[in-house]
Design an enzyme around this catalytic site. Structure first.
Site, short mmCIF file in Angstrom:
data_model
loop_
_atom_site.label_atom_id
_atom_site.label_comp_id
_atom_site.label_asym_id
_atom_site.label_seq_id
_atom_site.Cartn_x
_atom_site.Cartn_y
_atom_site.Cartn_z
N ASP A 1 -10.81 -8.99 7.43
CA ASP A 1 -12.17 -9.09 6.88
C ASP A 1 -12.71 -10.52 7.06
OD1 ASP A 1 -12.13 -6.45 6.22
OD2 ASP A 1 -12.69 -6.72 4.12
N ASP B 1 -5.30 -6.89 5.73
CA ASP B 1 -6.59 -6.46 5.20
C ASP B 1 -7.50 -7.68 4.99
OD1 ASP B 1 -8.50 -4.84 4.13
OD2 ASP B 1 -7.42 -4.39 2.27
N ASP C 1 -1.54 -18.37 3.09
CA ASP C 1 -2.60 -19.24 2.55
C ASP C 1 -3.02 -20.27 3.60
OD1 ASP C 1 -0.01 -20.20 2.27
OD2 ASP C 1 -0.33 -21.14 0.33
N LYS D 1 4.39 -14.65 3.33
CA LYS D 1 4.57 -15.59 2.20
C LYS D 1 6.06 -15.62 1.86
CE LYS D 1 2.30 -17.63 -0.43
NZ LYS D 1 2.12 -19.12 -0.45
N TYR E 1 0.82 -1.22 0.00
CA TYR E 1 0.00 0.00 0.00
C TYR E 1 0.85 1.27 0.00
CZ TYR E 1 -4.05 -2.93 1.01
OH TYR E 1 -5.03 -3.88 0.95
#
Ligand code: ATP
Length: 361
Positions: free
Chosen positions: A251, A247, A223, A190, A139
């Site tokens: 959620d 993020d 993941d 990751k 971001y």
């Protein structure tokens, strides 16, 4: 510690303008019960102001907020009349970056087992917090387009990870676990695919965790983390991850604990002015209809009080929301018949009635 704190209120757009006033009422009731006071100053930054005179975030706003306020209560931004969403990016991202609010804290707490989409899971199973790095990563806005709008177009979006940025969010998560006596912390990245950026996360985490030997800390690739959050959310107390994955994880966590309308968040820089907001956006589809769920905003208000050191008053708001859900007093998104305003009034009355005797109820 002074008994009055100064709060900047930015209700913003859409349902932000409906839920924020209900939270102000709940905060006033909770503070009155504890003999404390909040001095609110309202700012009209949002789509209406932008369309009227082009103002998004005034250039001196970050400095003024840092100097004159203890915390910021934020609603939501986004309006169909501003398709570019320029005002929202300038105001919210501007505040996050210019105030260096590097911690995005998102508690995922299931208040009633009826609200989770997971079968056979209850309140004990979904009770964790996600710490999302809030100022860098994907971001950071670094990148560009080459040969734009041609068949040969190339788009580059950099993922920026600094040692300072990674270390401070990981350390904040460990400190939180220590303070709250939480046993388990999971760092997620990751690093198997993003070997440079997330390799740094691995190296920093390996160093920092040595200082927190009493906390059982482990690593999951992102993941795997998302699969595990759905398979067995009870294994998590604290999750810490980068901006993009945070993020997504928060959620997902919001859905596990009852949906967007219930989820609060804090944008925090310890010791400096910090910003508290519901996770949901301005929801133009339901704006102005008095149906928005005010609980996410109310719980963000409670997080703000806790941040200010007023934990008992924060618990009053938590307890009132908890009570409302238990008694089925909710807006239509949670199956109830209450309007936003009426539910806000109910919360404030309940807080005033129960006073500090109701904290933790
Ligand atoms: P933004 O782009 O500003 O995030 P959005 O409408 O795309 O806005 P959200 O506002 O986050 O996204 O919410 C998506 C949908 O979830 C909304 O359209 C609305 O139907 C529902 N929703 C979100 N918040 C609430 C709430 N507080 N109460 C009830 N429904 C909500």
């Amino acid at each position: 510690m002074t008994n009055t704190k100064r709060i900047a209120v930015i209700a913003g757009d859409g349902i932000g303008k409906e839920v924020t006033p209900t939270t102000v009422k709940a905060l006033e009731a909770a503070c009155a019960a504890g003999g404390k006071q909040l001095a609110f100053t309202h700012f009209d930054w949002g789509a209406d102001r932008f369309l009227r005179d082009g103002t998004t975030l005034p250039h001196d706003a970050p400095e003024m907020l840092r100097r004159d306020f203890d915390a910021i209560l934020f609603g939501a931004l986004g309006d169909p009349r501003v398709p570019s969403n320029q005002h929202a990016a300038d105001i919210l991202l501007g505040l996050r970056f210019k105030l260096d609010l590097y911690v995005n804290a998102r508690p995922c707490v299931l208040f009633d087992k009826r609200l989770t989409p997971l079968r056979d899971r209850n309140e004990k199973d979904v009770n964790f917090i996600v710490f999302r790095e809030n100022t860098e990563g994907a971001y950071a806005g670094i990148g560009g387009n080459f040969k734009r709008d041609t068949p040969d177009e190339v788009a580059v979006q950099e993922d920026v990870n600094t040692r300072k940025g990674v270390e401070r969010i990981i350390r904040y998560a460990f400190e939180y676990a220590r303070r709250k006596k939480l046993k388990r912390l999971c760092m997620s990245d990751k690093s198997n695919a993003m070997t440079y950026g997330h390799g740094l996360w691995q190296r920093v985490w390996t160093e920092v965790r040595k200082e927190y030997a009493e906390i059982e800390s482990r690593h999951l690739y992102f993941d795997t983390l998302t699969m595990e959050m759905v398979r067995d959310p009870s294994q998590f107390d604290v999750i810490v991850t980068c901006n993009l994955f945070g993020d997504i994880a928060s959620d997902l966590g919001a859905q596990l604990s009852g949906g967007l309308g219930l989820a609060p968040s804090g944008n925090i820089h310890q010791g400096q002015v910090s910003l508290f907001e519901p996770v949901h956006g301005s929801a133009p589809n339901i704006a102005g209809k008095n149906v928005a769920n005010p609980f996410g905003s109310a719980l963000a208000g409670a997080m703000m009080l806790e941040y200010l050191g007023w934990e008992r008053e924060a618990q009053l708001i938590d307890a009132a929301v908890h009570g409302a859900i238990r008694e089925g007093k909710t807006t239509p998104d949670l199956g109830g018949k209450f309007g936003t305003k009426e539910l806000g009034d109910w919360l404030a009355e309940r807080i005033a009635k129960h006073g500090l005797a109701g904290a933790g109820a």
